[in-house]
Design a protein around this motif. Sequence first.
Motif, PDB file in Angstrom:
ATOM      1  N   ALA A 702       0.839  -1.081   0.195  1.00  0.00           N
ATOM      2  CA  ALA A 702      -0.021   0.007  -0.119  1.00  0.00           C
ATOM      3  C   ALA A 702       1.322   1.277   0.117  1.00  0.00           C
ATOM      4  O   ALA A 702       0.455   2.030  -0.087  1.00  0.00           O
ATOM      5  CB  ALA A 702      -1.053   0.157   1.205  1.00  0.00           C
ATOM      6  N   LYS A 703       2.575   0.732  -0.524  1.00  0.00           N
ATOM      7  CA  LYS A 703       2.941   2.654   0.016  1.00  0.00           C
ATOM      8  C   LYS A 703       3.899   2.401  -0.946  1.00  0.00           C
ATOM      9  O   LYS A 703       4.633   0.708  -1.694  1.00  0.00           O
ATOM     10  CB  LYS A 703       3.526   2.527   1.406  1.00  0.00           C
ATOM     11  CG  LYS A 703       2.638   2.700   2.431  1.00  0.00           C
ATOM     12  CD  LYS A 703       3.705   3.198   3.604  1.00  0.00           C
ATOM     13  CE  LYS A 703       2.510   3.046   4.678  1.00  0.00           C
ATOM     14  NZ  LYS A 703       3.739   3.138   6.105  1.00  0.00           N
ATOM     15  N   ALA A 704       4.599   3.592  -1.499  1.00  0.00           N
ATOM     16  CA  ALA A 704       5.659   3.571  -2.430  1.00  0.00           C
ATOM     17  C   ALA A 704       6.619   4.015  -1.457  1.00  0.00           C
ATOM     18  O   ALA A 704       6.881   5.362  -1.216  1.00  0.00           O
ATOM     19  CB  ALA A 704       5.715   4.322  -3.272  1.00  0.00           C
ATOM     20  N   ASP A 705       8.055   3.327  -1.359  1.00  0.00           N
ATOM     21  CA  ASP A 705       9.343   3.533  -0.501  1.00  0.00           C
ATOM     22  C   ASP A 705      10.202   4.069  -1.752  1.00  0.00           C
ATOM     23  O   ASP A 705      10.986   3.261  -2.084  1.00  0.00           O
ATOM     24  CB  ASP A 705      10.023   2.344   0.228  1.00  0.00           C
ATOM     25  CG  ASP A 705      10.998   2.640   1.263  1.00  0.00           C
ATOM     26  OD1 ASP A 705      10.904   3.437   1.714  1.00  0.00           O
ATOM     27  OD2 ASP A 705      10.907   1.720   2.198  1.00  0.00           O
ATOM     28  N   LEU A 706      10.594   5.269  -1.844  1.00  0.00           N
ATOM     29  CA  LEU A 706      11.187   6.646  -2.499  1.00  0.00           C
ATOM     30  C   LEU A 706      12.249   6.548  -1.455  1.00  0.00           C
ATOM     31  O   LEU A 706      12.715   6.871  -0.382  1.00  0.00           O
ATOM     32  CB  LEU A 706      10.712   7.420  -3.343  1.00  0.00           C
ATOM     33  CG  LEU A 706       9.289   7.528  -3.835  1.00  0.00           C
ATOM     34  CD1 LEU A 706       8.445   8.193  -4.414  1.00  0.00           C
ATOM     35  CD2 LEU A 706       9.403   5.814  -4.864  1.00  0.00           C
ATOM     36  N   ASN A 731      12.914   3.003  -5.762  1.00  0.00           N
ATOM     37  CA  ASN A 731      10.779   2.790  -5.145  1.00  0.00           C
ATOM     38  C   ASN A 731      11.697   1.675  -4.515  1.00  0.00           C
ATOM     39  O   ASN A 731      11.372  -0.138  -5.345  1.00  0.00           O
ATOM     40  CB  ASN A 731      10.527   2.695  -6.534  1.00  0.00           C
ATOM     41  CG  ASN A 731       8.811   2.481  -5.228  1.00  0.00           C
ATOM     42  OD1 ASN A 731       8.144   2.323  -4.626  1.00  0.00           O
ATOM     43  ND2 ASN A 731       7.566   2.416  -6.296  1.00  0.00           N
ATOM     44  N   LEU A 732      11.371   1.034  -3.536  1.00  0.00           N
ATOM     45  CA  LEU A 732      11.268  -0.340  -3.207  1.00  0.00           C
ATOM     46  C   LEU A 732      10.483  -0.497  -1.837  1.00  0.00           C
ATOM     47  O   LEU A 732      10.409  -1.947  -1.434  1.00  0.00           O
ATOM     48  CB  LEU A 732      12.449  -0.163  -1.766  1.00  0.00           C
ATOM     49  CG  LEU A 732      13.949   0.351  -1.955  1.00  0.00           C
ATOM     50  CD1 LEU A 732      15.357  -0.018  -0.993  1.00  0.00           C
ATOM     51  CD2 LEU A 732      14.868  -0.982  -3.384  1.00  0.00           C
ATOM     52  N   GLY A 733       9.653   0.100  -2.439  1.00  0.00           N
ATOM     53  CA  GLY A 733       7.820  -0.421  -1.775  1.00  0.00           C
ATOM     54  C   GLY A 733       6.697  -1.285  -2.771  1.00  0.00           C
ATOM     55  O   GLY A 733       7.350  -1.548  -3.722  1.00  0.00           O
ATOM     56  N   GLY A 734       5.978  -1.186  -2.238  1.00  0.00           N
ATOM     57  CA  GLY A 734       5.241  -2.460  -3.111  1.00  0.00           C
ATOM     58  C   GLY A 734       4.008  -2.219  -4.030  1.00  0.00           C
ATOM     59  O   GLY A 734       3.915  -2.883  -4.896  1.00  0.00           O
ATOM     60  N   GLN A 735       3.938  -0.373  -4.279  1.00  0.00           N
ATOM     61  CA  GLN A 735       3.005   0.291  -4.804  1.00  0.00           C
ATOM     62  C   GLN A 735       3.359   0.973  -5.763  1.00  0.00           C
ATOM     63  O   GLN A 735       4.633   1.217  -5.097  1.00  0.00           O
ATOM     64  CB  GLN A 735       2.139   1.282  -4.294  1.00  0.00           C
ATOM     65  CG  GLN A 735       0.898   1.595  -4.438  1.00  0.00           C
ATOM     66  CD  GLN A 735      -0.106   2.254  -3.717  1.00  0.00           C
ATOM     67  OE1 GLN A 735       0.673   3.172  -3.109  1.00  0.00           O
ATOM     68  NE2 GLN A 735      -1.064   2.494  -4.018  1.00  0.00           N
ATOM     69  N   THR A 736       3.769   1.661  -7.179  1.00  0.00           N
ATOM     70  CA  THR A 736       4.031   2.049  -7.757  1.00  0.00           C
ATOM     71  C   THR A 736       3.557   3.395  -7.570  1.00  0.00           C
ATOM     72  O   THR A 736       2.414   4.120  -7.557  1.00  0.00           O
ATOM     73  CB  THR A 736       3.346   1.756  -9.462  1.00  0.00           C
ATOM     74  OG1 THR A 736       3.261   0.346  -9.916  1.00  0.00           O
ATOM     75  CG2 THR A 736       3.899   3.092 -10.571  1.00  0.00           C
ATOM     76  N   PRO A 806       7.038   4.929   3.904  1.00  0.00           N
ATOM     77  CA  PRO A 806       6.711   4.366   5.238  1.00  0.00           C
ATOM     78  C   PRO A 806       8.065   5.140   6.334  1.00  0.00           C
ATOM     79  O   PRO A 806       7.802   4.738   7.602  1.00  0.00           O
ATOM     80  CB  PRO A 806       7.106   3.026   5.084  1.00  0.00           C
ATOM     81  CG  PRO A 806       7.810   2.430   3.754  1.00  0.00           C
ATOM     82  CD  PRO A 806       6.923   3.693   2.857  1.00  0.00           C
ATOM     83  N   ASP A 807       8.993   5.636   4.935  1.00  0.00           N
ATOM     84  CA  ASP A 807      10.365   6.608   6.471  1.00  0.00           C
ATOM     85  C   ASP A 807      10.629   7.061   6.525  1.00  0.00           C
ATOM     86  O   ASP A 807      11.742   8.089   6.341  1.00  0.00           O
ATOM     87  CB  ASP A 807      10.617   4.937   6.206  1.00  0.00           C
ATOM     88  CG  ASP A 807      11.366   5.147   5.191  1.00  0.00           C
ATOM     89  OD1 ASP A 807      11.137   5.620   3.985  1.00  0.00           O
ATOM     90  OD2 ASP A 807      12.213   4.039   5.047  1.00  0.00           O
TER      91      ASP A 807
END
Length: 830
Positions: A702-706, A731-736, A806-807
């Motif tokens: 649910a997040k894009a970790d940029l 982008n290490l998250g699970g969302q585009t 997320p961070d």
Amino acid sequence: MPVDYMSSHLRNRIFITLWASICWGLGQAFAQLDVTFPVDRMVIQRNNNDQATIQIVGSYAQAFDMVEARIVARAVGQGTSTDWSPVQTLANGQFQGQIVASGGWYRIEVRGSRNGQIVASDAVERFGVGEVLAIVGHSNAQGTSCIVGGTDRCPTIDGAADDRVTVVGLDQSTPEFRQYELTAQTQYLPGLAFSQLLTRSGMSPFASIAWFWGRMGDLLVQRMNVPVLIYNAGFGGTNMEHNYKAAYDIPFEHGFVNYSIRMPYANLRNLMNLYVVSTGIRAVLLNHGENDRGNATSDILMHHYGVIDKSRAEFSKPDLAWIIALSSFASAPFDNVRQAQAQVIGRAGYRTYQGPDLDQITSLEDRPDGIHYSPTGQVKAAQRWADAISDNVLQSITPYEAQSQPLVSITCADGQQLALSQPDGYSYAWNTGSGDKILTVGAGSYSARITDGQKRQFFPPSVTVPSMVRPGTPTISLPGGSSEICRTTGLVLSSSYDGPNRWSTGVTAPSITVTAAGIYSLQAQHPAYGCLSNSVSKIINLATADLSLRLDVSRHSLVVGDTVRFTLTVRNESTCDAASTTVRNRLPANVAFVSSTNMSLADGAVSGTIAAVPAGGTVSLQYVARLTAPGNYLNAAELSAQTNLDPDSQPNSGTGDGQDDTAQADLRTSSDRSTSDLFVSPNPNQIPLASVQSNQPAPDPAKADLSLIMKASNRIVKSGQPVTFTLTVNNLGGQTATNVRIQNPLPTGLEFVGASGMNQEGSAINATIGQITPNQSVSVTFVARVTGRGTISNAAQITASDQPDPDSTPGNGLDKGEDDEARTDLRVVE
């Protein structure tokens, strides 16, 4: 009729102080390091050099290499902090040390370390080096009420506002205090239980309210900038004659003062014997006079001298200073009293000093009943006392400093118990109610008041006993788990206990080496108390063999066609001889076997068998080989067969498992340094190895970790030189991620030239990336010309994204330490 009335005295017993002592508490949770002396809020008397020696004592229950202590001023300007220094004694579960401290209000910190690491700590939050004063007098010393027209016109003013004004709190509403009134025995008074002087905290041994002493304490503390400890022995309705007769055991009659228990002098006796031994004292403050007006000057003089002389002799303090107020006002001053007080004060060399002239407080507003102080009168009395106790007066007095407390001796008893022994020559009162010298106890906190032949009382620092003082039964371990001995060099037996051990052989080390079969026993020993565990035994018969392999080369850099000597050394790291052992070295490509005296070549592998490897010994095999092609070589060997079991490796398991029966060596040709060819020994017998497990959390769908990375084409530049900056968003998250915006404000010293995927907006270079899919990255670049000098720092940040991160928080500014910002420095050279 005396000035103070007992009914008035009783009516005002309303208190909030808990009856408590450092001695009287059990079952506390045990810390591995527990400071038990000094106690919280304790104040000890400083000397005329503004210093005092602090005795620091406590309990510990684990092994320490060192225990250190220091004092830290609680606020700026409230003392002089010290560096850490080791305590002098560390034995049998108690540590003891001393620190010389200047006047001030401190936190005492203690820490224990082992192997250079701090493993435990404790602290006394409040402790003072300052002034200790004792009050003697009648109701204007003890504190009282005055009923005028049915109203109390003399309510006490508030206690001290400053945290550093200290007392031993006293609750006169308790059954204990009632027993004290009947017996004057110190066992019914609190021990070293210090608190701030509050309005109704009480002041041991006999005052119930702050009266004007809290305000006086505030004034003294603010002027001297050191804490002040006050004891109050005042007894309303008494005079100096009563004190004199009680001191010398001369009977007298009084409506509510019990001569048979030597009141009122007993209060001074008790505070000197109970408290002053531990805290020291500067002076006694005498606030008597109004009730002496019916006596002749000569009698008043005799009473003063008698009480002062008695106090100095009885407490072995020949220089005990008395600060004496000029006080006689009962609707008017009385010269017979003032003359006696003046003569005592003026006696040369007598160590008496003039206190305040309280007869100058005369108005009915200040003394509604003509004697006692209203709140306004109390304020004036406090000021006059504070002014009288001047720095010059204090410096002219030689104070008595605190005496060190004796220590409890600690030995082991049955089970999880310790025997706590107080020193000889005292009478004893333990917090358990026991009067014995020795107390056998389990977990808890134990202390005692002990009294010497001069009736002086000491408070040996309490001992905190943990739940376990005798270790659990240890286990005996052997190399490889074997209990067999096969050589006279012996077998190592090791204890599971991480502390002192006691073996049946007399050795106290963690392990022993035995050279004969038999039964060996072990006990664990507590690191602090020395108590021994139950015994465990092991029958010893045989052992195993632990072999390791090393591979050495005669040289690492050769030319093609050169020969090189390989030496394979087998080491027996166990206590048992190793029988037949085979070494195998599969040759890398382009390594040709030449010769050997104890090895042979078969199927591309050089092998050799060793008949025996003595315990703890080494045996080497050698062969010569030639390099036939340029490149880098990694040659690996292993033990392919072994008669004895090895506790930490297995033969023929491959050369890549990290076991100590494998070895490798690297070498290269030097004729062609540019080659990158690598030739490695084959490893066909490698057992499967566990795959590497990632420790990264799963991406949040649910997040894009940029995150943002910045690279500069050159970081050492000249003025006028262009520099290309590459900004990469991952982008290490699970969302585009969509509509990702990057901003790079140009710093002074850089001038925008051009960009790819970026554009200039004012003084910033911006870019918008339409989307970045999971585990993908997108880069944009721009070129800037160097126009400045020195060091130029360029920074950029992700300022916007359609998806949550997320961070990090887009656009929240630079230098937040988040991964959506990046910075690169340039150094401009001439």
